[in-house]
Design a protein around this motif. Structure first.
Motif, mmCIF file in Angstrom:
data_model
loop_
_atom_site.group_PDB
_atom_site.id
_atom_site.type_symbol
_atom_site.label_atom_id
_atom_site.label_comp_id
_atom_site.label_asym_id
_atom_site.label_seq_id
_atom_site.Cartn_x
_atom_site.Cartn_y
_atom_site.Cartn_z
ATOM 1 N N ARG A 94 2.077 5.126 0.901
ATOM 2 C CA ARG A 94 2.180 5.801 1.904
ATOM 3 C C ARG A 94 2.052 7.311 1.595
ATOM 4 O O ARG A 94 2.783 7.815 0.631
ATOM 5 C CB ARG A 94 3.539 5.777 2.926
ATOM 6 C CG ARG A 94 3.647 4.342 3.545
ATOM 7 C CD ARG A 94 4.634 3.968 4.177
ATOM 8 N NE ARG A 94 4.552 2.551 5.019
ATOM 9 C CZ ARG A 94 5.394 2.389 5.839
ATOM 10 N NH1 ARG A 94 6.398 2.983 6.392
ATOM 11 N NH2 ARG A 94 5.082 1.161 6.539
ATOM 12 N N ARG A 100 -7.175 7.558 -5.077
ATOM 13 C CA ARG A 100 -7.638 8.017 -6.448
ATOM 14 C C ARG A 100 -9.085 8.446 -6.335
ATOM 15 O O ARG A 100 -9.472 9.482 -7.221
ATOM 16 C CB ARG A 100 -7.621 6.786 -7.329
ATOM 17 C CG ARG A 100 -8.130 6.937 -8.774
ATOM 18 C CD ARG A 100 -8.324 5.664 -9.562
ATOM 19 N NE ARG A 100 -9.174 4.600 -9.089
ATOM 20 C CZ ARG A 100 -8.712 3.531 -8.484
ATOM 21 N NH1 ARG A 100 -7.504 3.052 -8.605
ATOM 22 N NH2 ARG A 100 -9.374 2.491 -8.154
ATOM 23 N N GLU A 101 -9.856 7.930 -5.349
ATOM 24 C CA GLU A 101 -11.288 8.321 -5.614
ATOM 25 C C GLU A 101 -11.582 9.222 -4.434
ATOM 26 O O GLU A 101 -12.792 9.897 -4.496
ATOM 27 C CB GLU A 101 -12.231 6.958 -5.427
ATOM 28 C CG GLU A 101 -11.932 5.950 -6.759
ATOM 29 C CD GLU A 101 -12.253 4.598 -6.516
ATOM 30 O OE1 GLU A 101 -13.033 4.305 -5.566
ATOM 31 O OE2 GLU A 101 -11.876 4.027 -7.277
ATOM 32 N N ALA A 136 -7.842 4.806 7.128
ATOM 33 C CA ALA A 136 -6.170 4.396 7.094
ATOM 34 C C ALA A 136 -5.661 4.377 8.033
ATOM 35 O O ALA A 136 -5.663 5.453 8.970
ATOM 36 C CB ALA A 136 -5.805 5.435 5.795
ATOM 37 N N TYR A 176 0.182 8.130 6.550
ATOM 38 C CA TYR A 176 -0.805 7.167 6.632
ATOM 39 C C TYR A 176 -0.544 6.240 5.274
ATOM 40 O O TYR A 176 -0.010 6.506 4.230
ATOM 41 C CB TYR A 176 -2.089 7.878 6.291
ATOM 42 C CG TYR A 176 -2.612 8.725 7.348
ATOM 43 C CD1 TYR A 176 -3.175 8.088 8.409
ATOM 44 C CD2 TYR A 176 -2.409 9.985 7.381
ATOM 45 C CE1 TYR A 176 -3.830 8.785 9.526
ATOM 46 C CE2 TYR A 176 -2.516 10.654 8.646
ATOM 47 C CZ TYR A 176 -3.336 10.149 9.572
ATOM 48 O OH TYR A 176 -3.922 10.930 10.562
ATOM 49 N N GLU A 177 -0.969 4.956 5.550
ATOM 50 C CA GLU A 177 -1.081 3.992 4.468
ATOM 51 C C GLU A 177 -2.265 3.981 4.090
ATOM 52 O O GLU A 177 -3.344 3.564 4.701
ATOM 53 C CB GLU A 177 -0.507 2.647 5.085
ATOM 54 C CG GLU A 177 -0.060 1.566 4.254
ATOM 55 C CD GLU A 177 0.472 0.470 5.069
ATOM 56 O OE1 GLU A 177 -0.271 -0.308 5.666
ATOM 57 O OE2 GLU A 177 1.631 0.347 5.031
ATOM 58 N N LEU A 178 -2.404 4.408 2.681
ATOM 59 C CA LEU A 178 -3.695 4.535 1.983
ATOM 60 C C LEU A 178 -3.836 3.481 0.850
ATOM 61 O O LEU A 178 -2.740 3.182 0.296
ATOM 62 C CB LEU A 178 -4.069 5.781 1.587
ATOM 63 C CG LEU A 178 -3.923 7.020 2.382
ATOM 64 C CD1 LEU A 178 -3.959 8.256 1.597
ATOM 65 C CD2 LEU A 178 -5.151 6.999 3.351
ATOM 66 N N SER A 179 -4.950 2.938 0.726
ATOM 67 C CA SER A 179 -5.037 2.126 -0.846
ATOM 68 C C SER A 179 -4.915 3.196 -2.109
ATOM 69 O O SER A 179 -5.352 4.159 -1.935
ATOM 70 C CB SER A 179 -6.284 1.383 -0.777
ATOM 71 O OG SER A 179 -7.510 2.050 -0.844
ATOM 72 N N TYR A 180 -4.842 2.401 -3.182
ATOM 73 C CA TYR A 180 -4.430 3.300 -4.269
ATOM 74 C C TYR A 180 -5.993 3.792 -4.727
ATOM 75 O O TYR A 180 -6.405 4.784 -5.270
ATOM 76 C CB TYR A 180 -4.131 2.451 -5.535
ATOM 77 C CG TYR A 180 -2.699 2.376 -5.469
ATOM 78 C CD1 TYR A 180 -1.720 3.402 -5.619
ATOM 79 C CD2 TYR A 180 -2.098 1.005 -5.105
ATOM 80 C CE1 TYR A 180 -0.344 2.946 -5.476
ATOM 81 C CE2 TYR A 180 -0.629 0.738 -5.193
ATOM 82 C CZ TYR A 180 0.034 2.035 -5.294
ATOM 83 O OH TYR A 180 1.365 1.787 -5.376
ATOM 84 N N ALA A 181 -7.236 2.954 -4.560
ATOM 85 C CA ALA A 181 -8.392 3.412 -4.727
ATOM 86 C C ALA A 181 -8.775 4.629 -3.733
ATOM 87 O O ALA A 181 -9.567 5.554 -4.197
ATOM 88 C CB ALA A 181 -9.450 2.103 -4.316
ATOM 89 N N GLN A 182 -8.544 4.542 -2.501
ATOM 90 C CA GLN A 182 -8.733 5.686 -1.701
ATOM 91 C C GLN A 182 -8.036 6.983 -2.067
ATOM 92 O O GLN A 182 -8.470 7.935 -2.228
ATOM 93 C CB GLN A 182 -8.310 5.291 -0.235
ATOM 94 C CG GLN A 182 -8.661 6.252 0.849
ATOM 95 C CD GLN A 182 -8.477 5.800 2.154
ATOM 96 O OE1 GLN A 182 -7.817 4.971 2.564
ATOM 97 N NE2 GLN A 182 -8.975 6.597 3.123
ATOM 98 N N MET A 191 0.814 -1.265 -0.026
ATOM 99 C CA MET A 191 0.035 0.176 -0.019
ATOM 100 C C MET A 191 0.954 1.092 0.203
ATOM 101 O O MET A 191 1.736 1.266 0.729
ATOM 102 C CB MET A 191 -1.124 -0.289 1.178
ATOM 103 C CG MET A 191 -2.053 -1.152 1.155
ATOM 104 S SD MET A 191 -3.779 -0.304 1.361
ATOM 105 C CE MET A 191 -4.030 -1.111 2.976
#
Length: 125
Positions: free
Chosen positions: A3, A70-71, A23, A62-68, A1
């Motif tokens: 950062r 992007r969207e 996150a 923070y560790e974020l998903s790519y979807a979070q 994921m």
């Protein structure tokens, strides 16, 4: 994921922290001392990489998903900023929103590098 280093309104307690969702906070840290820190029109912060002679700016990773990213997070970012990579105090890198190079000379920029903290700037304003 990926950062993401946050240094403004999306940090814990900030008006846009909800964009981070659930996150996990990886670290409260600073950047390496290579950035000028600006308030853009008093509304949001911007990092400008100057190489040397900059400040170590406070923030949260923070560790974020790519979807979070992007969207949710990136669509909420203001004009004048772009996704970049910053150097953190420990020498590692992180995604972050940075000042677009063509925006570096805009008159609405106030250098707040001496404070090196968006929270400190807001408290002083």
């Amino acid at each position: 994921m990926p950062r993401m280093f946050l240094n403004g309104t999306a940090m814990a307690g900030g008006a846009e922290h909800h964009l981070v969702g659930g996150a996990p906070l990886v670290a409260a840290t600073t950047t390496a001392p290579r950035y000028r820190f600006h308030a853009v029109g008093g509304r949001y912060p911007a990092l400008e990489d100057v190489g040397s002679g900059g400040a170590a700016v406070e923030g949260e990773v923070y560790e974020l998903s790519y979807a979070q990213l992007r969207e949710v997070l990136l669509p909420g970012e203001p004009d004048g900023l772009e996704l970049g990579v910053v150097e953190l105090a420990d020498g590692s890198g992180s995604l972050a929103m940075v000042l677009r190079r063509e925006c570096a000379g805009l008159p609405q920029l106030t250098d707040i590098s001496a404070l090196a903290s968006w929270r400190a700037y807001r408290e002083a304003s």
